[in-house]
Design a protein around this motif. Sequence first.
Motif, mmCIF file in Angstrom:
data_model
loop_
_atom_site.group_PDB
_atom_site.id
_atom_site.type_symbol
_atom_site.label_atom_id
_atom_site.label_comp_id
_atom_site.label_asym_id
_atom_site.label_seq_id
_atom_site.Cartn_x
_atom_site.Cartn_y
_atom_site.Cartn_z
ATOM 1 N N GLU A 23 0.844 -1.195 0.000
ATOM 2 C CA GLU A 23 0.000 0.000 0.000
ATOM 3 C C GLU A 23 0.873 1.235 0.000
ATOM 4 O O GLU A 23 1.680 1.426 0.918
ATOM 5 C CB GLU A 23 -0.915 0.009 1.236
ATOM 6 C CG GLU A 23 -2.026 -1.014 1.132
ATOM 7 C CD GLU A 23 -3.151 -0.739 2.108
ATOM 8 O OE1 GLU A 23 -2.982 0.140 2.993
ATOM 9 O OE2 GLU A 23 -4.201 -1.389 1.978
ATOM 10 N N GLY A 140 8.753 5.727 3.772
ATOM 11 C CA GLY A 140 8.333 6.932 4.480
ATOM 12 C C GLY A 140 7.911 8.062 3.583
ATOM 13 O O GLY A 140 7.414 9.083 4.051
ATOM 14 N N ALA B 626 0.085 3.967 8.475
ATOM 15 C CA ALA B 626 -0.161 3.093 7.329
ATOM 16 C C ALA B 626 -1.362 2.174 7.578
ATOM 17 O O ALA B 626 -1.852 1.530 6.662
ATOM 18 C CB ALA B 626 1.084 2.259 7.042
ATOM 19 N N SER B 781 15.515 11.015 10.169
ATOM 20 C CA SER B 781 14.207 10.579 10.648
ATOM 21 C C SER B 781 13.700 9.417 9.792
ATOM 22 O O SER B 781 13.679 9.492 8.571
ATOM 23 C CB SER B 781 13.209 11.734 10.569
ATOM 24 O OG SER B 781 11.911 11.215 10.784
ATOM 25 N N THR B 783 10.749 7.908 10.979
ATOM 26 C CA THR B 783 9.431 7.741 11.603
ATOM 27 C C THR B 783 8.410 7.210 10.601
ATOM 28 O O THR B 783 7.661 6.282 10.896
ATOM 29 C CB THR B 783 8.931 9.094 12.145
ATOM 30 O OG1 THR B 783 9.882 9.578 13.094
ATOM 31 C CG2 THR B 783 7.571 8.960 12.806
ATOM 32 N N ASP B 784 8.395 7.808 9.409
ATOM 33 C CA ASP B 784 7.375 7.438 8.440
ATOM 34 C C ASP B 784 7.751 6.184 7.649
ATOM 35 O O ASP B 784 6.897 5.568 7.022
ATOM 36 C CB ASP B 784 7.137 8.604 7.463
ATOM 37 C CG ASP B 784 6.343 9.727 8.099
ATOM 38 O OD1 ASP B 784 6.420 9.856 9.342
ATOM 39 O OD2 ASP B 784 5.650 10.463 7.388
ATOM 40 N N HIS B 785 9.034 5.850 7.662
ATOM 41 C CA HIS B 785 9.504 4.694 6.883
ATOM 42 C C HIS B 785 9.030 3.390 7.520
ATOM 43 O O HIS B 785 8.636 2.456 6.830
ATOM 44 C CB HIS B 785 11.026 4.727 6.817
ATOM 45 C CG HIS B 785 11.661 3.545 6.150
ATOM 46 N ND1 HIS B 785 11.469 3.264 4.811
ATOM 47 C CD2 HIS B 785 12.483 2.567 6.627
ATOM 48 C CE1 HIS B 785 12.161 2.172 4.503
ATOM 49 N NE2 HIS B 785 12.773 1.716 5.576
ATOM 50 N N GLN B 846 8.607 -2.024 6.985
ATOM 51 C CA GLN B 846 8.584 -0.965 5.988
ATOM 52 C C GLN B 846 7.103 -0.666 5.727
ATOM 53 O O GLN B 846 6.313 -1.578 5.462
ATOM 54 C CB GLN B 846 9.308 -1.460 4.721
ATOM 55 C CG GLN B 846 9.874 -0.345 3.866
ATOM 56 C CD GLN B 846 8.955 0.032 2.717
ATOM 57 O OE1 GLN B 846 7.735 -0.034 2.859
ATOM 58 N NE2 GLN B 846 9.532 0.441 1.601
ATOM 59 N N ALA B 847 6.747 0.607 5.832
ATOM 60 C CA ALA B 847 5.331 0.968 5.956
ATOM 61 C C ALA B 847 4.463 0.486 4.793
ATOM 62 O O ALA B 847 3.270 0.222 4.986
ATOM 63 C CB ALA B 847 5.196 2.481 6.117
ATOM 64 N N ASN B 848 5.027 0.379 3.606
ATOM 65 C CA ASN B 848 4.210 -0.044 2.456
ATOM 66 C C ASN B 848 3.687 -1.474 2.599
ATOM 67 O O ASN B 848 2.752 -1.862 1.914
ATOM 68 C CB ASN B 848 5.014 0.065 1.160
ATOM 69 C CG ASN B 848 5.335 1.507 0.804
ATOM 70 O OD1 ASN B 848 4.679 2.437 1.298
ATOM 71 N ND2 ASN B 848 6.339 1.705 -0.016
#
Lengths: 222, 1024, 124
Positions: A23, A140, B626, B781, B783-785, B846-848
């Motif tokens: 996603e 990210g 996510a 950063s 954080t979002d990864h 990994q966010a994906n």
Amino acid sequence: MSEQTASWFNVYNVRPETEVPTESPLAWSCHHSGRPSVSEKSRVVLRERAMLGHLILRGGAIMLDEAVREVLGFGLPGRPNTLTRDESGERSIQWLSPDEWLVIVPGGEEFDLEGKLREALGDAHDSSDNHYAIVNVSGGQTLLELEGECARELLMKSTPYDVHPDAFPVGKGVTTIFAKASLILRRPTEDRWELVLRRSFADYLYRWILDAGREYAIGVDA
Amino acid sequence: MSQSLKQPNRLHEGGRIDRSHTLSFTFNGTRYQGHAGDTLASALLSNGVDIVNRSFKYSRPRGIVAAGAEEPNALVQLGSSEAAQVPNVRATQQALFEGLTAQSTNGWPNVQRDAMSLIGKLGGRFMPPGFYYKTFMAPASMWMTYEKYIRKGAGLGRSPMERDPDHYDHLHQHCDLLVIGAGPAGLMAGLTAARSGARVILCDEQEEMGGSLLDSRELLDHQPAYRWAERVIDELGRLDNVTLLPRTTANGYHDHHFVTLHERRTEHLGETAPLVDGVRPARSRMHRVRAGQVLLATGAHERPLVYGNNDVPGNLIAGAVSTYIRRYGVVPGEKLVLSTTNDHGYRAALDWIDAGREVVAIVDARRNPDGDLVAEARARGIRIIDGAAVLEARGEKRVSGARVAAIDVAAFKVAGQAETLACDTIASSGGYSPVIHLASHTGARPSWDDELLGFVPSLVKGVHAAGSARGVHGLAEGLADGTAKACEALAALGKSADAIALPQVDARYESTACALYQVPHEKPTLRAPKQFVDLQNDVTAAAIELATREGFESIEHVKRYTAMGFGTDQGKLGNINGMAIAARCLGKSIPEVGTTVFRPNYTPVTFGAIAGRHCRELFEPKRYTALHQWHVEHGAEFEDVGQWKRPWYFPQVRPQVRPDATNGERESMAEAVARECLAVREKVGILDASTLGKIDIQGPDAREFLGRIYTNKWAKLAVGRARYGLMCKDDGMLMDDGTTSCLAENHFLMTTTTGGAAGVMEWLELWHQTEWPELDVTFTSVTDHWATMTVTGPEARKLLAEITDIDLDRDAFQFMDWRQGKVAGVPVRVFRISFTGELAYEINVQANYAMHVWKTLFEHGDKYGLTPYGTETMHVLRAEKGFIIAGQDTDGSVTPEDLGMQWAVGYDKPFPWVGKRALSRSDTRRVDRKQLVGLKPKDPKVVLKEGAQIVLDPDHAIPMPMVGHVTSSYYSPTLESGFALAVVKGGHSRMGETVYLPMADGKTHAAEIVSTIFVDPKGARQNV
Amino acid sequence: MFHIYCPYCEEHREEEEFHPKGQAHIARPEDPEACSDEQWGDYLFFRDNPRGIHHELWVHAVGCRKFFNITRNTVSYEILETYKMGEAPRFTAEHPEGRPAETVAAERTAAGADKVERQQGAKA
């Protein structure tokens, strides 16, 4: 290299070897806010380039420049706030700060690239060597492309940065304010703008862009 | 609704209106007609509407005085529906459109018969400045009641109570030169800069650009001046480097040439923006301009003279009379008396007589004026009374006459017998005040020019003024000034421009103006008929005189005492007159008295325009993880944590939730949290912890850096291990906490609190860049990864084992270890870190791929009772374990020692780490510092209020000495009791003592001071 | 809304991109343990509040994330210069019109010579 190594840095391929559902950061937004279709009336077109490889390079310019030339075949941008690309335009390096660059490559190349760069740069594990760092941030952030006759005006609604061609020529890229968030804004070609957004802000920024683009009949290219 | 279709004051020809295009509009319930090109004000005057408002304080009938932004009276409420209401619109700035509906801002029940005018009439003399405060102050408790009626009577418009159908916009602009004002000087400046190729923005607040050229009597290149303006505007409009913004007011001049321009894009088209291709364009737009240089060509405001009853409808400023006649084809009366101090004012009389109406007399304060315009008036046979002025107007709802007498300006007295001239209109001109508002916004104090009789702007670097805005009033001079100043401005940017040849203008001789502001009256000011200075705020010459008598000497104090120049008026017409009167009363000169400061905004701006798109859903960024979609689909309630939306709890929609529940009923928050808590303590729960800040740290000096920035030791943390760390500021107070894992010898992953992420990142950079640049370390950063999910509870191992290749054996993968491997086929890192006190695995993906991993956990989780939980349950569980939350249990005044966390302080580390020295300051060594303790309410049903104050003696007289407060408090389903964390003075040595918490409702709770760890004090459950 | 020249990005940016971090040139004492409570308190809590020229530490938070210094006139809000960490200001209370540019440039070259490839640092 997925096993834990006892080396100086932990280099880890986080992409699964098998097919698993993925996603992008805009998955929820497209589901929730929809994707207005592109029509003849669309004076702005938005397109997500999802699942690309994003790496952050940190270190001295001269050393890193040598390494990326060797591995990617093109060098670091020489000036602040600019970017370089390979001939296909698929691989780019953008200046983020005097010791920081963003490398974007086709999805799946990032782990291999990190390995090759580390090899070219050597171990650099104590202070007698030149320190550098490579960080995979592919999960990210995501990249959006913005095109169309009103793309620039849409940007003017959104960012205090000057996007006039005199101030923002092709090949420029900056980190700046966009609405009430921040993003990386770049102009790889005459007609195309690219926005690199952080995953967690993606929905806000997507909604903002759709809202600001409504009067230009903005369409989202699937 | 009554109807009036005649326009008695409309001329048959002339002006810039389109007589073939008739528009109907409604004012105070009556329908009228006007034409395209009219403003609401010109249309009202054309229909002979005298009274447009009641005054703010005295409720006196008021008419239109001016023709532009300086209009003080004609403030109207616009809108035919509730949603379309716009308050405080100046009728002089509102273009007429078909169906426009407006009503007076003040006046109750209506402007013709106003209830409040009784106060104005009877109480007029008894309403000195400060009247309301002085009169209605006692008893203090009644002020709110009085105020309600005073405000109803006074009123300054009202906001719409329904949702605005329009939307608004911002546009960020950049230019070399911003030219404000498109009159003669501004057009010349714009043209000069435009032809040089510079990026130019030219804005003008009026419906049409051209300023005074649109109603000038003079010729440019032997043609009417507006023809020249049209040519220039046409040329500018065709240039790519020029942005023309008509209907755009420069409202605020901010730092470093940042100017906000308010463009009214559709206000002239209708109440709401008309649809274009099915889309509503933004009604108005705020241009946020960053200019290289700014040129102010804002012109001048004509000053009215201050004489008795100068507020009765039919009193206008002279220039406005000319504008209405020449631009709108409207003569606002039949018989005119003009009172002037200068030649320029004569235009009004000449225009009036050209329109075929009668000029009764021109009353000139000067003796023997001899300018060209004076000669022209004389030649036209107009009676000129020199050395005289209008002392007072006669009439109530409309001027019926003017009392005129010779005056002695220097001695401030009437010097002859008064004569009353029958007339219905009095125009006055007391000279011209450069519009210095924007220059004043920059902080520059204007200076008084004795020759010009006005303040001229002082200009900070990068600001230029041209034409009337700096007192260069003549047409030829203004044009020349425009081009010269534009060249100067561009030169300052290192650009060159060529001055433009001026159009041909006939030279005109003007005789010197005289300095007259307030006209003397036979009676002293305090007893003379009201002489208004500030019509909008109802400030009279008497009020200013009284203020000075009461000891207000500073003009800023006089302003505040009298309200002169307040609010939306910003002193456009009245300020100079007010200062002149204050100066006269104080026996000082005007420059000695000085001027007040003008502030943004120049004219009112709607909140819509200020907010732009930053409203509703887009008011603030909402950050999502996510896994957000899953949370939404599973009915989560969300909590704001900074900008993040985190699942707060997951109420279940099942009939079996409670025996008496109906189908589809959702659990209450307490029920959901209790269920989630027990699931974690007894089975297994899962939390989306993706919002935690995550920082990748690399470099040979990474470990050394961690040792300096954290209070505890990092030298020996092995690869594969994680450690909890405390971060203090150099004052020794806790700022953040989190775990950091050693990924490789020179590679660490730091976690921070959700709210602290950005701050910690900046903090690390601050120390690295400013104090320890010699350390080889970099921070990035991630954080979002990484998405982070915490699987925790006794069944966590069994669940995870089903879908991972990591060896989860308790000895192979111990508490505070981390491992790399696959979960659900996805490479992850798993950390055995526990914030619940239970067996816990924190998985970084990994966010994906996060959604896939999360869903796979649920596919396998049912048989173990896998339960999603939110932040509320997380809070309860961590508090049961005594785990603090930085920012909730701490507030910037709490040291690690206050928290009883000496175990996380490396007192003997070699480097003087951040915060260390402060821990030995006398203040941090005090034994009576507030220290973190647990509180157990004596009544287990009680859940203490967070923030409740703690006292030792509940019977102590008020004020009771307070010894601390509750920082965290919840109900624990495990303990079947309320429990709390609190900071209490000397709390660590008060174990077992009883303290009291008096509440606002009169109840007092008793609680026992206990350890902060309520569940599993030995930590056995997380270490299995 | 200031318009601030970032010495690392080498261009002006909007104030929204920056965070102010207080007075510049507050160096942490080399040996904190050797400080008296009063000295340490001075370092922690006491700052100047001059009318006129003031040196401030800022960070280009939304941008290159580098810290740098600003010399600003607290009355006019004019920014007289921005300079990198480790550099000395040209405009000071003693030299409100600015020290000679050559002197400052020479200083900066000398200071920067040994750090070409490194992040510039050091507050003092």
